[in-house]
Design a protein around this motif. Structure first.
Motif, mmCIF file in Angstrom:
data_model
loop_
_atom_site.group_PDB
_atom_site.id
_atom_site.type_symbol
_atom_site.label_atom_id
_atom_site.label_comp_id
_atom_site.label_asym_id
_atom_site.label_seq_id
_atom_site.Cartn_x
_atom_site.Cartn_y
_atom_site.Cartn_z
ATOM 1 N N PHE A 12 -14.994 18.749 -18.176
ATOM 2 C CA PHE A 12 -15.640 18.591 -19.484
ATOM 3 C C PHE A 12 -14.614 18.387 -20.581
ATOM 4 N N GLU A 13 -13.536 19.163 -20.570
ATOM 5 C CA GLU A 13 -12.515 19.047 -21.610
ATOM 6 C C GLU A 13 -11.803 17.693 -21.532
ATOM 7 N N ILE A 14 -11.537 17.207 -20.318
ATOM 8 C CA ILE A 14 -10.887 15.909 -20.177
ATOM 9 C C ILE A 14 -11.789 14.795 -20.686
ATOM 10 N N ASN A 15 -13.083 14.869 -20.363
ATOM 11 C CA ASN A 15 -14.029 13.866 -20.860
ATOM 12 C C ASN A 15 -14.128 13.893 -22.383
ATOM 13 N N GLU A 16 -14.112 15.107 -22.967
ATOM 14 C CA GLU A 16 -14.140 15.214 -24.423
ATOM 15 C C GLU A 16 -12.878 14.623 -25.039
ATOM 16 N N ALA A 17 -11.742 14.843 -24.396
ATOM 17 C CA ALA A 17 -10.493 14.269 -24.916
ATOM 18 C C ALA A 17 -10.524 12.749 -24.869
ATOM 19 N N PHE A 18 -11.042 12.176 -23.767
ATOM 20 C CA PHE A 18 -11.159 10.717 -23.676
ATOM 21 C C PHE A 18 -12.142 10.170 -24.708
ATOM 22 N N ALA A 19 -13.252 10.870 -24.916
ATOM 23 C CA ALA A 19 -14.237 10.425 -25.906
ATOM 24 C C ALA A 19 -13.642 10.455 -27.312
ATOM 25 N N THR A 20 -12.886 11.520 -27.617
ATOM 26 C CA THR A 20 -12.240 11.605 -28.928
ATOM 27 C C THR A 20 -11.207 10.497 -29.107
ATOM 28 N N PHE A 21 -10.428 10.235 -28.063
ATOM 29 C CA PHE A 21 -9.427 9.164 -28.131
ATOM 30 C C PHE A 21 -10.104 7.812 -28.349
ATOM 31 N N ARG A 22 -11.205 7.568 -27.657
ATOM 32 C CA ARG A 22 -11.913 6.299 -27.808
ATOM 33 C C ARG A 22 -12.499 6.160 -29.210
ATOM 34 N N TYR A 23 -13.029 7.273 -29.761
ATOM 35 C CA TYR A 23 -13.605 7.205 -31.104
ATOM 36 C C TYR A 23 -12.531 6.969 -32.154
ATOM 37 N N VAL A 24 -11.398 7.662 -32.023
ATOM 38 C CA VAL A 24 -10.330 7.488 -33.010
ATOM 39 C C VAL A 24 -9.743 6.087 -32.926
ATOM 40 N N ALA A 25 -9.593 5.563 -31.704
ATOM 41 C CA ALA A 25 -9.010 4.230 -31.535
ATOM 42 C C ALA A 25 -9.958 3.109 -31.945
ATOM 43 N N SER A 26 -11.246 3.404 -32.094
ATOM 44 C CA SER A 26 -12.208 2.362 -32.459
ATOM 45 C C SER A 26 -12.075 1.917 -33.904
ATOM 46 N N GLY A 27 -11.363 2.679 -34.738
ATOM 47 C CA GLY A 27 -11.140 2.286 -36.118
ATOM 48 C C GLY A 27 -12.278 2.599 -37.058
ATOM 49 N N ARG A 28 -13.198 3.467 -36.667
ATOM 50 C CA ARG A 28 -14.342 3.777 -37.523
ATOM 51 C C ARG A 28 -14.019 4.830 -38.570
ATOM 52 N N ASP A 29 -13.067 5.713 -38.261
ATOM 53 C CA ASP A 29 -12.748 6.814 -39.172
ATOM 54 C C ASP A 29 -11.243 6.786 -39.424
ATOM 55 N N LEU A 30 -10.842 6.240 -40.557
ATOM 56 C CA LEU A 30 -9.415 6.116 -40.866
ATOM 57 C C LEU A 30 -8.781 7.478 -41.124
ATOM 58 N N LYS A 31 -9.525 8.375 -41.760
ATOM 59 C CA LYS A 31 -8.983 9.701 -42.053
ATOM 60 C C LYS A 31 -8.670 10.450 -40.769
#
Length: 245
Positions: free
Chosen positions: A143-162
Motif C-alpha cells: 500500500f505504501e509503495i503504491n501511494e508513493a507511486f501515485a504521489t510521484f505520478r501526480y507531482v510529475a503531471s504538472g497540475r500542482d506547481l506548489k
C-alpha cells in the motif's frame, strides 16, 4: 398553620427555580464563550493528543518516555550499536556472527554442564513466526509503495506547481544531508530525533504551535509574492490546459 407551611414550601420552590435558571444561564454563557473563543491551530492540523497521534499504547508510551527505563535502554542499546559500527569499524555480518557464536557457546556449555552439576538444562522455546504477520507487513508495504507511486505520478503531471516545488526542495535537502552522513549515522540521527522531538513537543506544544503558525503565515505570504511575480508568468503546456478543462 397549614397556610404558613404551604406558603413556605411555595417560596422554596420559587427559590429553587430561580437558582436553576441562574445555573442554566451561567452554563450557557460559559459554553458560548468557549465556542466563541478562537481555536488554536495545531501542528500539521492535528485535533488529537500527541499520544493518540503516535498510535497510542506501548509504542507511544516508549516514544513519549512514559516508561523511562524501557525508552532509555532502547536508546542506549542503539547508541552502543552505532558506536560499534561507526567508531570501532565493526560490520553488521561480523556482529551477528560473533553474537551467535557467543550465544551458542554459552548454551552448549550450559547444556553439557547440567549433567555434571545439579542445575537444570536450558529451555529452548519453539519459535514459530505467524504467517498473518508477514502477510500484513506485505500488504502495508504494498500500500505504501503504491501511494508513493501515485504521489510521484501526480507531482510529475504538472497540475500542482506548489507541491512540485515542495517535493523538489525536500529531495534536495535529503540529498545534501545524505552527502554529509553515511546511511548508518543518518539512521541513528533520525532514531534519536524520533525519541526526543515528540516528548519535547508534547511538553512545549503551545509555544511550538504558535511559532509554527506564524512561520506558515510568513511562508504563505512569500509564496504568494513568488507566485504573483514569477510562477504565473511561466507558460503552461497546452495539453495540461486541455486536461483541466
Amino acid at each position: 398553620m397549614s397556610e404558613t407551611v404551604d406558603h413556605a414550601s411555595l417560596m422554596d420552590k420559587i427559590n429553587d427555580k430561580i437558582h436553576e435558571y441562574r445555573e442554566d444561564s451561567s452554563s450557557s454563557d460559559s459554553d458560548s464563550e468557549s465556542s466563541s473563543a478562537p481555536k488554536k491551530n495545531r501542528l500539521f492540523g492535528r485535533k488529537e493528543p500527541v499520544h493518540k497521534v503516535l498510535g497510542g499504547g506501548k509504542p507511544a508510551d516508549i516514544l513519549l518516555w512514559r516508561n523511562k527505563q524501557i525508552t532509555a535502554s532502547i536508546l542506549v542499546s542503539v547508541t552502543v550499536v552505532w558506536l560499534l559500527f561507526e567508531w570501532m569499524g565493526y560490520h553488521l555480518l561480523t556482529l551477528v556472527c560473533h553474537s551467535l557464536i557467543v550465544a551458542l557457546a554459552a548454551l552448549f556449555v550450559w547444556s553439557n554442564a547440567s549433567s555434571f552439576v545439579n542445575i537444570s538444562p536450558p529451555k529452548f522455546p519453539e519459535v514459530i513466526l505467524p504467517e498473518e504477520m508477514f502477510l500484513d507487513l506485505a500488504r502495508t508495504l504494498r500500500f505504501e509503495i503504491n501511494e508513493a507511486f501515485a504521489t510521484f505520478r501526480y507531482v510529475a503531471s504538472g497540475r500542482d506547481l506548489k507541491q512540485f516545488l515542495l517535493v523538489v526542495l525536500a529531495l534536495w535537502v535529503l540529498s545534501v544531508v545524505g552527502s554529509c552522513f553515511n546511511f548508518l549515522t543518518l539512521f541513528y540521527i533520525v532514531f534519536v530525533l524520533l525519541y526526543t522531538l515528540p516528548v519535547l513537543y508534547e511538553r512545549y506544544e503551545d509555544h511550538v504551535d504558535t511559532a509554527a503558525e506564524k512561520a506558515m503565515i510568513h511562508v504563505s505570504k512569500q509564496y504568494a509574492v513568488l507566485d504573483e511575480k514569477l510562477l504565473k508568468k511561466i507558460p503552461r503546456a497546452p495539453f495540461l490546459d486541455k486536461k483541466q478543462h
